[in-house]
Design a protein around this motif. Structure first.
Motif, PDB file in Angstrom:
ATOM      1  N   GLU A   1       0.833  -1.204   0.000  1.00 34.67           N
ATOM      2  CA  GLU A   1       0.000   0.000   0.000  1.00 34.67           C
ATOM      3  C   GLU A   1       0.869   1.256   0.000  1.00 34.67           C
ATOM      4  OE1 GLU A   1      -2.529  -0.295   3.374  1.00 34.67           O
ATOM      5  OE2 GLU A   1      -3.531  -2.113   2.667  1.00 34.67           O
ATOM      6  N   ASN A   2       1.909   1.271   0.833  1.00 37.36           N
ATOM      7  CA  ASN A   2       2.763   2.455   0.938  1.00 37.36           C
ATOM      8  C   ASN A   2       3.527   2.716  -0.357  1.00 37.36           C
ATOM      9  OD1 ASN A   2       1.972   2.866   3.597  1.00 37.36           O
ATOM     10  ND2 ASN A   2       3.671   1.697   4.447  1.00 37.36           N
TER      11      ASN A   2
ATOM     12  N   SER B   1       2.681   1.769  -3.377  1.00 39.43           N
ATOM     13  CA  SER B   1       1.739   2.140  -4.437  1.00 39.43           C
ATOM     14  C   SER B   1       1.210   3.546  -4.256  1.00 39.43           C
ATOM     15  CB  SER B   1       0.585   1.135  -4.490  1.00 39.43           C
ATOM     16  OG  SER B   1       1.066  -0.160  -4.799  1.00 39.43           O
ATOM     17  N   LYS B   2       0.849   3.912  -3.034  1.00 40.47           N
ATOM     18  CA  LYS B   2       0.315   5.249  -2.790  1.00 40.47           C
ATOM     19  C   LYS B   2       1.361   6.318  -3.059  1.00 40.47           C
ATOM     20  CE  LYS B   2      -1.409   4.319   1.355  1.00 40.47           C
ATOM     21  NZ  LYS B   2      -2.138   4.506   2.641  1.00 40.47           N
TER      22      LYS B   2
ATOM     23  N   THR C   1       1.684   6.518  -6.965  1.00 41.52           N
ATOM     24  CA  THR C   1       0.510   7.115  -7.619  1.00 41.52           C
ATOM     25  C   THR C   1       0.611   8.635  -7.594  1.00 41.52           C
ATOM     26  OG1 THR C   1      -0.805   7.110  -5.573  1.00 41.52           O
ATOM     27  CG2 THR C   1      -1.062   5.219  -7.053  1.00 41.52           C
TER      28      THR C   1
ATOM     29  N   PHE D   1      -5.846  -4.318  -4.562  1.00 41.03           N
ATOM     30  CA  PHE D   1      -6.463  -3.000  -4.459  1.00 41.03           C
ATOM     31  C   PHE D   1      -6.267  -2.179  -5.724  1.00 41.03           C
ATOM     32  CE2 PHE D   1      -2.220  -2.539  -2.473  1.00 41.03           C
ATOM     33  CZ  PHE D   1      -1.671  -1.525  -3.262  1.00 41.03           C
TER      34      PHE D   1
ATOM     35  N   ALA E   1      -5.524   1.910  -6.452  1.00 39.82           N
ATOM     36  CA  ALA E   1      -5.149   3.177  -5.818  1.00 39.82           C
ATOM     37  C   ALA E   1      -5.293   4.310  -6.818  1.00 39.82           C
ATOM     38  CB  ALA E   1      -3.722   3.116  -5.287  1.00 39.82           C
ATOM     39  N   SER E   2      -5.688   5.474  -6.312  1.00 40.53           N
ATOM     40  CA  SER E   2      -5.947   6.627  -7.167  1.00 40.53           C
ATOM     41  C   SER E   2      -4.685   7.468  -7.354  1.00 40.53           C
ATOM     42  CB  SER E   2      -7.044   7.500  -6.557  1.00 40.53           C
ATOM     43  OG  SER E   2      -6.494   8.361  -5.575  1.00 40.53           O
TER      44      SER E   2
ATOM     45  N   GLY F   1      -3.169   9.256  -4.309  1.00 41.33           N
ATOM     46  CA  GLY F   1      -2.497   8.573  -3.215  1.00 41.33           C
ATOM     47  C   GLY F   1      -3.404   7.915  -2.201  1.00 41.33           C
ATOM     48  N   SER F   2      -4.579   7.506  -2.612  1.00 42.84           N
ATOM     49  CA  SER F   2      -5.500   6.825  -1.700  1.00 42.84           C
ATOM     50  C   SER F   2      -5.936   5.491  -2.295  1.00 42.84           C
ATOM     51  CB  SER F   2      -6.733   7.693  -1.433  1.00 42.84           C
ATOM     52  OG  SER F   2      -7.433   7.941  -2.644  1.00 42.84           O
ATOM     53  N   ILE F   3      -6.258   4.540  -1.420  1.00 39.57           N
ATOM     54  CA  ILE F   3      -6.800   3.257  -1.855  1.00 39.57           C
ATOM     55  C   ILE F   3      -8.289   3.433  -2.124  1.00 39.57           C
ATOM     56  CG2 ILE F   3      -7.174   0.830  -1.286  1.00 39.57           C
ATOM     57  CD1 ILE F   3      -4.219   1.595  -1.584  1.00 39.57           C
TER      58      ILE F   3
ATOM     59  N   GLN G   1     -10.353  -2.201  -1.787  1.00 40.37           N
ATOM     60  CA  GLN G   1      -9.410  -3.272  -1.485  1.00 40.37           C
ATOM     61  C   GLN G   1     -10.148  -4.581  -1.249  1.00 40.37           C
ATOM     62  OE1 GLN G   1      -6.758  -2.584   1.927  1.00 40.37           O
ATOM     63  NE2 GLN G   1      -5.143  -3.508   0.689  1.00 40.37           N
TER      64      GLN G   1
END
Length: 266
Positions: free
Chosen positions: A184-185, A187-188, A191, A217, A219-220, A223-225, A228
């Motif tokens: 997650e970190n 990818s965010k 992004t 997930f 991600a946008s 920077g947000s998921i 998921q």
């Protein structure tokens, strides 16, 4: 624009059975009017192949590949598969659209530490390319590729708008973090730096005592998921994305216009 991720479990070495499941998930995504479905790394074969790589790898001319290509008349499809090409074997990702195989990415970075033995059985890919799809400039990475800054740098200078990451990431945790938090970190962060969507498709299930956690997930670019999938469960994750978010993100963080691209070409 509606994106689906087929977060599936696989049977090690059983290409026919895995492909049947893949096609079932594709049909479900078509019924839900999805525009794209993404499957995990080595979805047709399972992950820990070892010597099975020689019988579980298929060429781009295999009937199973052609069957999936036909389904892409109704939906764009991304699958991870063990690829045989001229006597060499690759951990590959294929993108299908309008009935055709339009791009293949061969995993560049093959882990050979801890439980991982990919470099022993697979041949390295040598490039990370960006290609045109109906969603914009698209780049595919496979698991370990995404841990390397050089991969994201190439995606950045190629003006990637949709970054697709296929993974067979095993579960671990310590008292501070869970494995999926690392994904997650990463990818965010990218992004936001790249002003792109990230579609992270991770497998689930167990294989020779190794558990794959799922938690796929989208991600946008902000920077947000967006959405998921579940932990350790098979699931068809579906969400709607707005391509205009890419433009909005570039206005918010207009980083690329100040970059000097000459150094990366040397």
């Amino acid at each position: 624009m509606k994106i689906a991720i087929g977060q599936i479990d696989t049977v090690l070495g059983d290409v026919a059975k895995n492909t049947t499941k893949i096609e079932h998930y594709i049909d479900m995504a078509i019924d839900k009017d999805c525009d794209l479905i993404v499957f995990p790394e080595l979805a047709t074969s399972g992950y820990g192949l070892r010597d099975l790589v020689y019988q579980a790898s298929i060429s781009v001319n295999d009937k199973l590949i052609k069957s999936i290509a036909t389904k892409s008349l109704d939906i764009d499809i991304v699958i991870g598969f063990a690829q045989e090409e001229n006597g060499y074997y690759f951990n590959s990702a294929a993108y299908f659209s309008n009935g055709n195989l339009i791009h293949i990415h061969k995993k560049n970075f093959l882990p050979d530490y801890g439980m991982f033995e990919e470099e022993r059985y697979f041949t390295k890919g040598t490039s990370i390319e960006t290609f045109k799809t109906k969603f914009g400039n698209t780049t595919m990475l496979i698991c370990e590729d995404a841990f390397h800054v050089s991969s994201h740098c190439k995606a950045f200078f190629n003006r990637t708008e949709v970054l697709i990451i296929l993974s067979a990431s095993p579960f671990w945790s310590d008292y501070k973090s869970m494995k999926w938090e690392m994904w997650e970190n990463i990818s965010k962060t990218y992004t936001q730096l790249n002003s792109s969507f990230v579609v992270f498709a991770n497998r689930t299930g167990f294989e020779d005592g190794v558990g794959f956690f799922g938690k796929s997930f989208i991600a946008s670019p902000h920077g947000s998921i967006i959405k998921q999938a579940s932990f350790l469960k098979e699931e068809l994750l579906i969400t709607q994305i707005d391509p205009k978010d890419i433009k909005r993100a570039k206005i918010k963080m207009p980083i690329l216009k100040n970059e000097d691209e000459t150094w990366i070409k040397n």
